[in-house]
Design a protein around this motif. Structure first.
Motif: not given
Length: 351
Positions: A122-150
């Motif tokens: 919806w954010a993509a479509k809303a941005s289009q309707n508002l005439g915006l060229k960019a949107h900002v967000s986070f990616s989420g994380a599946l791997l962050w608990p394993f960031m430091y390898p121990w």
């Protein structure tokens, strides 16, 4: 070269229950009075925007844009950090991240992810309707608990994580492509996309999708000891948005990057209001201008010492003073001459 737009303000950290921070009209007037020319809207804040309505009603989108324009402001981008976070959540964080979603999907990870994916689309479509060229967000994380390898990460774990992240985001990026809107991920500790290398791995996972880019925020790179100026040299073509945020890193004999589980005031690395930290903003604005970044410079206020009101008051003139009105001429043009191939050949000793 192009001149950066601004100053603008991300409203997320300023919303509250007291005026002028409790409604779109009053916060717009407040921001305009401080000298801001644009606002970045958090789409999870229903007092600022009805995201579904903005995505499905061009009339509503035009009315929203018109109301904001009546205060002399523009929408810079919509933001979906909280929803984007929920596109990919490791089970270790399920209970904490439930608060980012409606109560009806709490304790239901699959339903929560489906809700988040719909929100970002919806954010993509809303941005289009508002005439915006960019949107900002986070990616989420599946791997962050394993960031430091121990203990050591099992072989293939990282590859599997990014493969799954790509599968979840590519259909969303396709919706952004259909809408003609770029998606800038804020590279942030806690996200699987947190630096240049992890961003490159993600690009591979989404087949170098043209809409996958970066919301550049140097504060997160200061805390990682990453060269945030060279970062622009490497990734300027993928920088779609810019958070102007300061930070400092002051390690001691007792703590460093990981902060010793301390609160923000006690950490070696902490966010500061603009001008109070260690970020070289002159270098950043120079490089972004050099590489033709022509979108907005948006203040994101996060400081453990200074009040948000003072940070906002000081932020607008700070950004304005750093915006470079790019030149359209070379400084030594006065000494130039018309191109003369014959003369050039004589100078080179070529007859």
């Amino acid at each position: 070269m192009k001149t950066i737009k601004g100053p603008a303000l991300f409203l997320a950290q300023f919303m509250g229950d007291e005026a002028p921070f409790n409604s779109l009209d009053t916060i717009c007037q407040w921001a305009a009075d401080l000298g801001y020319k644009g606002i970045q809207i958090p789409t999870w804040e229903s007092r600022l925007i009805d995201l579904e309505k903005a995505a499905t009603s061009k009339t509503y989108a035009n009315e929203l844009k018109g109301k904001i324009a009546s205060y002399g402001l523009e929408i810079t981008e919509l933001a979906s950090h909280l929803q984007g976070q929920l596109v990919a959540v490791h089970p270790a964080y399920d209970s904490m991240f439930d608060n980012f979603a409606p109560k009806e999907v709490h304790g239901k990870p699959k339903a929560r992810t489906e809700w988040a994916v719909q929100q970002v689309k919806w954010a993509a479509k809303a941005s289009q309707n508002l005439g915006l060229k960019a949107h900002v967000s986070f990616s989420g994380a599946l791997l962050w608990p394993f960031m430091y390898p121990w203990p050591q990460r099992p072989a293939g774990l990282v590859e599997e994580g990014f493969s799954e992240l790509g599968k979840r985001w590519k259909p969303i990026l396709d919706v952004f492509d259909e809408a003609g809107v770029d998606l800038g991920y804020e590279l942030h500790p806690g996200e699987d996309l947190h630096d240049g290398i992890s961003f490159e791995m993600f690009l591979d996972a989404v087949d170098q999708h043209p809409r996958a880019g970066i919301n550049y925020d140097p504060s997160h790179f200061v805390l990682q000891h990453l060269d945030y100026l060279s970062f622009i040299d490497n990734y300027h073509e993928r920088i779609f948005a810019f958070h102007v945020k300061d930070a400092e890193f002051n390690p001691t004999g007792k703590q460093g990057v990981y902060g010793g589980y301390q609160g923000w005031k006690e950490r070696a690395g902490r966010f500061r209001s603009l001008g109070d930290g260690q970020v070289d903003f002159k270098g950043i604005f120079t490089r972004l201008s050099q590489y033709d970044y022509d979108s907005w410079a948006v203040l994101e206020w996060e400081c453990c010492i200074k009040s948000p009101e003072q940070g906002a008051r000081e932020g607008a003139p700070f950004i304005q003073q750093h915006i470079i009105e790019v030149t359209e001429k070379a400084f030594d043009d006065f000494a130039g001459a018309e191109t003369d191939q014959a003369a050039n050949r004589r100078i080179l000793g070529l007859g």
